[in-house]
Scaffold this motif. Sequence first.
Motif, PDB file in Angstrom:
ATOM      1  N   ILE A  23       0.841  -1.211   0.000  1.00 11.15           N
ATOM      2  CA  ILE A  23       0.000   0.000   0.000  1.00 11.15           C
ATOM      3  C   ILE A  23       0.871   1.254   0.000  1.00 11.15           C
ATOM      4  O   ILE A  23       0.611   2.200  -0.756  1.00 11.15           O
ATOM      5  N   ASN A  24       1.922   1.281   0.809  1.00 17.06           N
ATOM      6  CA  ASN A  24       2.813   2.449   0.842  1.00 17.06           C
ATOM      7  C   ASN A  24       3.500   2.661  -0.503  1.00 17.06           C
ATOM      8  O   ASN A  24       3.644   3.799  -0.963  1.00 17.06           O
ATOM      9  N   HIS A  25       3.929   1.603  -1.138  1.00 14.87           N
ATOM     10  CA  HIS A  25       4.541   1.709  -2.462  1.00 14.87           C
ATOM     11  C   HIS A  25       3.541   2.297  -3.468  1.00 14.87           C
ATOM     12  O   HIS A  25       3.880   3.160  -4.280  1.00 14.87           O
ATOM     13  N   PHE A  26       2.296   1.838  -3.397  1.00 13.29           N
ATOM     14  CA  PHE A  26       1.261   2.347  -4.297  1.00 13.29           C
ATOM     15  C   PHE A  26       0.996   3.838  -4.031  1.00 13.29           C
ATOM     16  O   PHE A  26       0.860   4.629  -4.970  1.00 13.29           O
ATOM     17  N   ILE A  27       0.964   4.223  -2.769  1.00 17.58           N
ATOM     18  CA  ILE A  27       0.747   5.637  -2.414  1.00 17.58           C
ATOM     19  C   ILE A  27       1.869   6.499  -2.987  1.00 17.58           C
ATOM     20  O   ILE A  27       1.621   7.571  -3.555  1.00 17.58           O
ATOM     21  N   ARG A  35       3.683   5.903  -5.574  1.00 17.76           N
ATOM     22  CA  ARG A  35       3.534   5.972  -7.037  1.00 17.76           C
ATOM     23  C   ARG A  35       2.460   6.959  -7.447  1.00 17.76           C
ATOM     24  O   ARG A  35       2.637   7.708  -8.409  1.00 17.76           O
ATOM     25  N   ILE A  36       1.342   6.989  -6.726  1.00 19.57           N
ATOM     26  CA  ILE A  36       0.255   7.885  -7.166  1.00 19.57           C
ATOM     27  C   ILE A  36       0.452   9.319  -6.669  1.00 19.57           C
ATOM     28  O   ILE A  36      -0.207  10.222  -7.177  1.00 19.57           O
ATOM     29  N   LYS A  37       1.336   9.529  -5.708  1.00 22.80           N
ATOM     30  CA  LYS A  37       1.633  10.893  -5.260  1.00 22.80           C
ATOM     31  C   LYS A  37       2.152  11.738  -6.428  1.00 22.80           C
ATOM     32  O   LYS A  37       1.922  12.934  -6.461  1.00 22.80           O
ATOM     33  N   LYS A  38       2.810  11.110  -7.363  1.00 23.76           N
ATOM     34  CA  LYS A  38       3.365  11.804  -8.512  1.00 23.76           C
ATOM     35  C   LYS A  38       2.276  12.428  -9.375  1.00 23.76           C
ATOM     36  O   LYS A  38       2.551  13.324 -10.177  1.00 23.76           O
ATOM     37  N   HIS A  39       1.058  11.978  -9.205  1.00 25.24           N
ATOM     38  CA  HIS A  39      -0.036  12.476 -10.044  1.00 25.24           C
ATOM     39  C   HIS A  39      -0.721  13.701  -9.426  1.00 25.24           C
ATOM     40  O   HIS A  39      -1.620  14.277 -10.054  1.00 25.24           O
ATOM     41  N   LEU A  40      -0.324  14.069  -8.216  1.00 23.41           N
ATOM     42  CA  LEU A  40      -0.908  15.255  -7.603  1.00 23.41           C
ATOM     43  C   LEU A  40      -0.496  16.508  -8.374  1.00 23.41           C
ATOM     44  O   LEU A  40       0.624  16.632  -8.833  1.00 23.41           O
TER      45      LEU A  40
END
Length: 181
Positions: free
Chosen positions: A169-173, A175-180
């Motif tokens: 879950i932390n790895h996924f978070i 990865r998607i932080k880059k889309h902010l």
Amino acid sequence: MDDFKVIEHGYSLDLNRIVGGWELSPYSCHAPNKNKAKSIIIKKLNRDYLDLKHSYSQKEITYLNIPIDRDKRFDLVEFDGVQMTRSSAKGKQREKEKNKYLDDILVNPDITHCYIMKRGQYYGDNYCGYTERQVFAGVYQKSDAIKEVKRCDELTVRPIEIDSHNALINHFIERIKKHLI
């Protein structure tokens, strides 16, 4: 291979060797031998007023040409002191093994949460939908997951290893932080 005690052998009508056999329901029986099975199934066919023809010879089905095969699925066997067909016994055996597996999880204090799965896919959150990706899978308390899984033969439970789940879950978070924006 199962080790059920066979009480009587199972036989069935080979519908592939009957003209229009795909339209028929299966005809099966338990009998001590093939000749007795032929008699039993011919009586069932006559009772149902079926005039069937052999697919190869196009002749009417009689005792002499009825295509009867030995069919282990319909063996009469003993399972836990009860007589039933082999296929029913296998189902009961799978159910018994599944319940033992679930009970072992329930008493294991190291397991606190589980995924619920159906045909290789994870249940989503709140028992809604399915996903192939573990990161989107619903996380359930083990008692809730086991209660849900016991009510349906198609469901399985998969215990969650908390450290690897949290790392995923932390790895996924990250990865998607880059889309902010």
